[in-house]
Scaffold this active site. Structure first.
Site, short mmCIF file in Angstrom:
data_model
loop_
_atom_site.label_atom_id
_atom_site.label_comp_id
_atom_site.label_asym_id
_atom_site.label_seq_id
_atom_site.Cartn_x
_atom_site.Cartn_y
_atom_site.Cartn_z
N GLY A 145 65.44 12.10 110.38
CA GLY A 145 66.15 11.04 110.78
C GLY A 145 65.42 10.02 110.79
CE1 TYR A 146 60.93 11.30 110.94
CE2 TYR A 146 59.15 10.14 109.72
CZ TYR A 146 59.67 11.08 110.72
OH TYR A 146 58.45 11.75 111.19
CB SER A 147 65.52 5.63 105.99
OG SER A 147 64.08 6.11 105.40
CD GLU A 200 52.49 19.32 101.18
OE1 GLU A 200 51.79 20.00 101.84
OE2 GLU A 200 52.96 19.33 100.11
CB SER A 209 57.71 2.79 98.03
OG SER A 209 57.05 1.71 98.35
CG ASN A 210 54.85 5.48 93.66
OD1 ASN A 210 55.02 6.30 94.55
ND2 ASN A 210 54.68 6.05 92.48
#
Lengths: 395, 374
Positions: A127-129, A244, A380-381
């Site tokens: 539950g982040y965004s 990770e 995101s990148n």
């Protein structure tokens, strides 16, 4: 410098292969290799099998029931599993929350949650965004107000992956609205059965409800379910996201898809000849194979020899960017190899028996659509480039 | 799996870098470029004293018999410093040709001198991977020896070489060089038209008009496999050299954008520039990984594996050379197109690295022809 696997690593890889050959159920393997849709049941069943044979968490320390493998061995395990057609292991518990609990959790929390993550009994989600907090995660607005021995949580989470199957959610909440954004956040562990939680699926462009909106209305969470200290959640969240790196590049999955692409291109015909014999296609195939080879050895460099590697912080970002780009490039080539047939959209290829012998090609367009997420989620990148830039340029 | 260098290799790298820092600054290099010879005999002697020229000479022939990693490290520093001395031409290509194909007598005669820097040699072969071979030099044999005819353009360091190792076709396999002949500088019929390459190195168009050599001048027998291996090794050294140049190009660009002030602060604070430099870094790191892989494959007896690894490396090195070089000039603004600033010299070295030993396209083609089905 010796780029051959050590005898120990070869022996480890052979043990993994032997295990997969005997214990990976044929039906699961079939579904994974044919590219059919994600099955929650397969993931649960596979984690149980892994756990029963001691492979539940190769990257965890032995004291928590893991195999304590070296980074190279973790990589080999992921690679062999992907090539053999094993389902993914859910990252939320095993790779994200698990290490945070080990580092910052109380002994009680560790004993309560870690064994159930390892065995696959608990399905965790993240539950982040929030609608107003994506790349700028620290601006999240979901609040938690302490009332006696409970927090009362109110707010909305979104882009929650696979939460419809989850037993628990680890959730970033604001516990101090007056501090600087990063200083007023706490990390709570919330039972998904708690009254006040509503899960609503969001249908994605490939037609699947892979993510959810989660509404929290006066959700009561015991204070004992807070990780570490109040208002230190940002530290834990960053640890969680940066932890990770053994598999962040997804080499195994991309190698599997490259093989799928070669099989498909040998079978599909265009202009009277197999697509694989088309000179333009072959050059693009060669290029993506070279890019994947470079990423594979960049990954190995970063796992095995810190001395000759960029720092760990930017290594993870480089692997994430290139890993997602290459996986997406493969999914594009799969669609192109399919040609006109790619237009016949099958959002639920599992049920499409007519294409069962077609090597999963019915789901390739859906997969292409679905994999656009790779360069967006997990930072995101563009955010990854900001991170690299801080180290490279250091302004 | 181990990507680290040994203590001896780290020392070699340190020595090479210290030498370049002390002896090969921008001004010193400019002086060398402007000299009559176009290279520095003094620097060449010092490179010999440091042992760099003996790396590829087998121990049995009085050299160091070092492996690919040592050649890679020195080549990287050659690229970092933009050296114009014939390390690749003489100490890698020519030395390995003799070490691979030469008879005991030929090795004893030339290899110690190559290691000591007393002799400069170069391999005359248009290493154009995928080229037609119509310009290949032909060798006609008769009772008295061989007669060599043909022309190879832009052979690096041919004009300063004491010994030219000429790859030629005896006709047994049309178009493809299958023999090597040792031709001394000044041999009758040997015509050299000197030129300077785009990256400031001395070179020459080599033309042989009926050059006569004795039977004993032939280096080895059927040279096809040996030449392929030597040229791939040269390609590997070139790629390593390019990595060194790429590293310096990026570092120089980062430094420039941090010190160049516009709109009230350093231009490096702009995200458009930051992301460009990140893209440059990522290209370099991917290319470096394949150069490391090439180091472990360039000695492979299995030609297929070696060729795949080498071609993969050249594709990414060449693409990185173009992208990083162009963006470095772009980010330097007007300074990027000035001859007085180092970045334009790196740009030209990277252009040469792109072109030499086969283009990205040529190597993508070679890789593609070796694509495995599974």
């Amino acid at each position: 410098m010796d780029l051959n696997l050590s005898p120990d690593d070869v022996a480890f890889r052979d043990r993994v292969r032997a295990f997969l050959a005997t214990e990976l159920p044929a039906d699961i393997r079939e579904r994974t290799l044919s590219g059919t849709r994600f099955e929650a049941g397969d993931v649960r069943r596979w984690q149980r099998i892994l756990h029963d044979h001691g492979w539940g968490a190769v990257h965890w320390p032995a004291e928590f029931g893991g195999l304590q493998s070296t980074p190279i061995q973790q990589y080999l395990f992921e690679l062999e599993c992907a090539l053999a057609g094993a389902p993914i292991q859910l990252a939320f518990g095993l790779r994200m929350l698990g290490p945070v609990l080990m580092r910052y959790g109380s002994p009680v929390q560790q004993q309560r949650f870690l064994p159930r993550i390892l065995s696959g009994e608990d399905w965790w989600c993240q539950g982040y965004s929030e609608p107003g907090a994506g790349s700028d995660l620290a601006s999240l607005k979901t609040t938690a107000v302490q009332n006696g021995d409970h927090y009362v949580v109110n707010g909305q989470k979104c882009w929650n992956t696979l939460g419809q199957f989850a037993d628990w959610i680890f959730c970033l909440v604001r516990t101090d609205g007056t501090a600087k954004p990063q200083r007023g956040i706490s990390l709570l562990l919330i039972d998904m059965k708690t009254p006040g939680i509503t899960v609503r699926p969001t249908v994605l462009l490939d037609g699947t409800p892979e993510v959810n909106e989660i509404w929290l209305q006066d959700v009561r969470v015991p204070v004992e379910n807070r990780i570490g200290e109040e208002n230190q959640g940002w530290t834990y969240a960053k640890f969680l996201l940066g932890h990770e790196r053994a598999n962040i590049a997804g080499i195994g999955a991309s190698k599997r898809e490259l093989l799928r692409l070669k099989r498909l291109a040998a079978r599909q015909r265009r202009g009277g000849q197999p697509v694989i014999d088309d000179p333009d296609f072959r050059r693009r195939l060669a290029r993506v194979e070279i890019d994947l080879l470079a990423l594979e050895y960049t990954n190995l460099r970063m796992l095995s020899a810190p001395a000759n590697s960029p720092s760990a912080g930017i290594a993870a970002s480089i692997l994430k960017i290139r890993g997602s780009e290459i996986r997406q490039a493969l999914s594009e080539l799969l669609v192109e190899a399919l040609g006109t047939a790619a237009l016949r959209f099958a959002a639920h290829p599992v049920a499409d028996a007519a294409d069962a012998e077609d090597d999963g090609s019915a789901g390739l367009t859906a997969a292409y659509l679905n994999l656009r997420k790779l360069s967006i989620f997990g930072g995101s990148n563009e955010i990854q480039k900001n991170i690299i830039s801080q180290t490279l340029i250091g302004l | 799996m181990d990507f680290s260098f040994t203590d001896e290799q780290e020392l070699l790298l340190d020595n090479a870098r210290r030498f370049v820092a002390e002896r090969y600054g921008f001004a010193a290099r400019k002086h060398i470029l402007a000299s009559a010879d176009g290279y520095s005999a003094a620097v060449w002697k010092e490179l010999a004293d440091l042992g760099f020229l003996a790396l590829n000479v087998p121990e049995a022939d009085g050299g160091l018999g070092a492996g690919p990693v040592e050649t890679m490290l020195v080549s990287m520093v050659v690229g970092e410093g933009l050296l114009v001395e014939p390390f690749l031409s003489s100490a890698v290509l020519a030395t390995r040709t003799l070490a691979t194909l030469g008879s005991a007598e030929q090795r004893a005669r030339w290899l110690p001198k190559l290691a000591g820097g007393e002799l400069i040699a170069t391999l005359v072969l248009e290493a154009g991977y995928g080229r037609d071979g119509h310009d290949a030099i032909r060798a006609a044999g008769d009772a008295g020896g061989w007669e060599l005819s043909g022309r190879v353009p832009v052979v690096y360091h041919a004009g300063i070489a004491d010994l030219l190792l000429v790859a030629a076709s005896t006709g047994a396999t049309p178009g493809e060089p299958d023999a090597v002949f040792a031709v001394p500088a000044g041999a009758p019929g040997l015509h050299l038209a000197s030129c300077t390459t785009v990256d400031g190195q001395v070179a020459a168009d080599v033309e042989l008009r009926g050059v006569r050599v004795e039977k004993s001048a032939r280096v080895g027998g059927d040279a096809r496999l040996g030449l392929a291996a030597v040229v791939d090794y040269g390609l590997f050294a070139l790629c390593a050299e390019a990595i060194g140049a790429l590293d310096r190009t990026l570092a120089t660009t980062v430094e420039y954008t941090k010190t160049r002030n516009q709109f009230g602060g350093p231009i490096a604070r702009f995200q458009a520039l930051q992301h460009r430099m990140v893209d440059m870094l990522m290209r370099i790191e991917q290319a470096r990984s394949l150069v490391y892989l090439a180091a472990s494959r360039c000695d492979d007896a299995d030609g297929e594996e070696r060729e795949r690894a080498l071609s993969a490396a050249k594709v990414l090195v060449a693409d990185a050379a173009r992208f990083v070089g162009q963006q470095a000039v772009q980010l330097h603004g007007g300074m990027g197109v000035s001859d007085e600033v180092a970045i334009s010299h790196y740009f030209k070295r990277l252009l040469a690295a792109e072109i030499r030993f086969g283009s990205s396209d040529a190597h993508l083609g070679r890789y593609e022809r070796r694509l495995s089905a599974g």
